[in-house]
Design a protein around this motif. Structure first.
Motif, PDB file in Angstrom:
ATOM      1  N   PHE A  90      -3.051   1.309  11.678  1.00 52.25           N
ATOM      2  CA  PHE A  90      -2.517   0.294  10.770  1.00 52.25           C
ATOM      3  C   PHE A  90      -1.124   0.720  10.314  1.00 52.25           C
ATOM      4  CE2 PHE A  90      -7.065   0.113  10.719  1.00 52.25           C
ATOM      5  CZ  PHE A  90      -7.375  -1.237  10.639  1.00 52.25           C
ATOM      6  N   VAL A  91      -0.244  -0.266  10.182  1.00 53.96           N
ATOM      7  CA  VAL A  91       1.114  -0.008   9.704  1.00 53.96           C
ATOM      8  C   VAL A  91       1.316  -0.811   8.427  1.00 53.96           C
ATOM      9  CG1 VAL A  91       3.587  -0.186  10.193  1.00 53.96           C
ATOM     10  CG2 VAL A  91       1.978   0.361  12.055  1.00 53.96           C
ATOM     11  N   VAL A 122      -0.834  -5.427  19.579  1.00 53.02           N
ATOM     12  CA  VAL A 122      -0.303  -5.522  18.219  1.00 53.02           C
ATOM     13  C   VAL A 122      -0.638  -6.862  17.578  1.00 53.02           C
ATOM     14  CG1 VAL A 122       1.755  -5.318  16.769  1.00 53.02           C
ATOM     15  CG2 VAL A 122       1.603  -4.019  18.908  1.00 53.02           C
ATOM     16  N   THR A 123      -1.076  -6.793  16.331  1.00 54.90           N
ATOM     17  CA  THR A 123      -1.299  -7.980  15.500  1.00 54.90           C
ATOM     18  C   THR A 123      -0.491  -7.835  14.221  1.00 54.90           C
ATOM     19  OG1 THR A 123      -3.547  -8.324  16.348  1.00 54.90           O
ATOM     20  CG2 THR A 123      -3.005  -9.340  14.230  1.00 54.90           C
ATOM     21  N   VAL A 141      -3.286  -2.041  17.144  1.00 55.20           N
ATOM     22  CA  VAL A 141      -2.508  -1.741  15.942  1.00 55.20           C
ATOM     23  C   VAL A 141      -2.307  -3.023  15.129  1.00 55.20           C
ATOM     24  CG1 VAL A 141      -0.398  -0.721  15.006  1.00 55.20           C
ATOM     25  CG2 VAL A 141      -1.278   0.056  17.225  1.00 55.20           C
ATOM     26  N   ILE A 142      -2.573  -2.945  13.843  1.00 58.84           N
ATOM     27  CA  ILE A 142      -2.285  -4.063  12.935  1.00 58.84           C
ATOM     28  C   ILE A 142      -1.099  -3.679  12.065  1.00 58.84           C
ATOM     29  CG2 ILE A 142      -3.082  -5.345  10.908  1.00 58.84           C
ATOM     30  CD1 ILE A 142      -5.847  -5.402  12.138  1.00 58.84           C
ATOM     31  N   VAL A 143      -0.097  -4.540  12.047  1.00 56.07           N
ATOM     32  CA  VAL A 143       1.071  -4.361  11.190  1.00 56.07           C
ATOM     33  C   VAL A 143       0.923  -5.309  10.001  1.00 56.07           C
ATOM     34  CG1 VAL A 143       3.583  -4.518  11.017  1.00 56.07           C
ATOM     35  CG2 VAL A 143       2.532  -3.743  13.169  1.00 56.07           C
ATOM     36  N   ILE A 144       0.895  -4.746   8.802  1.00 54.15           N
ATOM     37  CA  ILE A 144       0.818  -5.555   7.587  1.00 54.15           C
ATOM     38  C   ILE A 144       2.247  -5.814   7.119  1.00 54.15           C
ATOM     39  CG2 ILE A 144      -0.152  -5.757   5.268  1.00 54.15           C
ATOM     40  CD1 ILE A 144      -2.050  -3.403   6.073  1.00 54.15           C
ATOM     41  N   GLY A 145       2.701  -7.047   7.302  1.00 54.88           N
ATOM     42  CA  GLY A 145       4.058  -7.392   6.910  1.00 54.88           C
ATOM     43  C   GLY A 145       4.852  -7.961   8.070  1.00 54.88           C
ATOM     44  N   GLY A 146       5.341  -9.190   7.897  1.00 58.58           N
ATOM     45  CA  GLY A 146       6.079  -9.868   8.962  1.00 58.58           C
ATOM     46  C   GLY A 146       7.561  -9.996   8.695  1.00 58.58           C
TER      47      GLY A 146
END
Length: 415
Positions: free
Chosen positions: A247-248, A28-29, A5-10
């Motif tokens: 993707f998130v 998770v990335t 899973v890739i999370v766009i936004g930190g």
């Protein structure tokens, strides 16, 4: 089944999503176009506020916006501009400013805020975080009878929703705030609320996630998206090609720009807020909203924060000194013995909050892209709703029963 899973936004929403996803065993990335150390997740008031049950799009708000349009120091400032996305958002916002919408939105806002507050406390206990978490409630301080009457109406609505709130007199306030002078006539005390010091929690959460194997890529702006059969295949940045199963999208005010690449039209506007910190002793013990000025006050670890304003003027990080000065004046107006210095005002910072037209977040999957889960548009409630949002996103991706109904948060909803 474990997924990549890739999370766009930190920011706080992205970190919360990553937290619950890694708990479910997913790889998770997190990627973010910034250095992940500034913005709304760091400059907010730190409230965990079930009390904030009324959405921004409430009756009369649009009229106030028009009246305040030519006052750059007003609590709500909407900068008019001939931008198609802004005009669509404004039209939808105006349509949402009615009592029927507010009635439908209140239970959704309450449920997500209450869930999130419980989860914040659970995370701190389970992971042995030491960041500030105090459940002292929040004061709504009023200087006029009109404002007090409005706050009492909101208090009665909150009581009907099962939240704990009481009216407070000047005598009550002297007990709750014994070390400060208050220039108010009374207010309400939402005992259901809690407060935190945001940068402490963010620092602990990032350290925990890295320890658990979550990968972080800072300063990586998504330049393009590869799509096949309506699914995302890869994200392209200047230096990487990122692939994953799911993707998130949790990119805050930038989420609408990225969703456009997928044909998803998220109506979002960036709502800028400001904060001023003072490390000098203020004597303030209780978080408070200065109701007429719409300024938030929070006693954090080592400093007191004064924050506020909603400036809808596009994506930019320009500091408007007029708005900073308005926050400082409000502080002194309610706390006559407190005066913020020029140095403190010069050190003011801002953050952009993603505002949907109806005041409800976008949480869920769009029919246009089944391997994308959206988590954006929380407006002023991002900090209050982050952990609950993260849990719901993880449940969606893990095909688990949801902790609450999210139908009204659908990214595909019509305005």
């Amino acid at each position: 089944m474990s997924k990549q899973v890739i999370v766009i936004g930190g920011g706080i929403i992205g970190l919360s999503c990553a937290y619950y996803l890694q708990k479910e065993g997913h790889e998770v990335t997190i990627i973010d176009q910034s250095n992940m150390d500034a913005g709304a997740s760091y400059v907010n008031a730190g409230y965990l506020s079930p009390s904030h049950i009324i959405p921004l799009s409430a009756p009369g708000v649009m009229l106030k916006g028009f009246k305040w349009m030519f006052n750059s120091a007003s609590p709500l400032y909407i900068k008019p501009r001939l931008d198609p996305d802004f005009l669509k958002w404004t039209y939808a916002f105006n349509k949402s400013c009615n009592s029927n919408h507010v009635k439908k939105a209140i239970p959704m806002i309450r449920d997500l805020a209450v869930l999130s507050q419980e989860l914040y406390a659970d995370i701190r206990q389970q992971e042995q975080f030491t960041s500030q978490y105090r459940k002292d409630g929040i004061l709504m301080l009023c200087q006029t009878e009109k404002s007090l009457e409005e706050e009492l109406k909101t208090a009665h609505l909150a009581i009907d929703e099962g939240l704990e709130v009481t009216e407070v007199t000047l005598a009550d306030l002297k007990v709750l705030e014994p070390n400060v002078t208050l220039n108010v006539i009374g207010g309400t005390h939402f005992k259901c609320d809690a407060h935190t010091t945001p940068n402490e929690f963010m620092t602990e959460m990032k350290a925990y996630l890295k320890l658990k194997g979550v990968l972080f890529y800072a300063n990586e702006k998504v330049e393009d998206v590869e799509v096949s059969n309506q699914k995302i295949i890869a994200l392209i940045t200047k230096s990487h090609r990122f692939t994953a199963d799911e993707f998130v999208l949790a990119a805050g005010s930038w989420s609408a720009l990225l969703s456009k690449k997928l044909g998803i039209n998220l109506l979002l506007q960036a709502g800028k807020g400001y904060r001023i910190n003072t490390e000098r002793p203020t004597g303030i013990k209780m978080p408070a909203i200065l109701t007429e000025s719409k300024v938030a006050v929070t006693p954090m670890n080592g400093f007191t924060r004064f924050g506020g304003t909603m400036e809808i003027a596009g994506i930019n990080d320009t500091i408007n000194k007029t708005r900073v000065d308005a926050i400082a004046r409000a502080a002194t107006k309610y706390y006559p013995e407190i005066s913020l210095t020029e140095d403190e005002k010069d050190a003011a910072a801002s953050g952009l909050r993603p505002v949907s037209p109806d005041g409800l977040a976008y949480i869920g999957k769009s029919l246009k892209c089944p391997n994308l889960t959206i988590a954006a548009g929380h407006a002023m409630m991002g900090w209050s709703m982050a952990t609950g949002t993260g849990k719901l996103v993880s449940e969606l991706i893990s095909d688990k029963t949801l902790s609450m109904d999210i139908s009204q948060f659908s990214p595909d909803r019509k305005f």
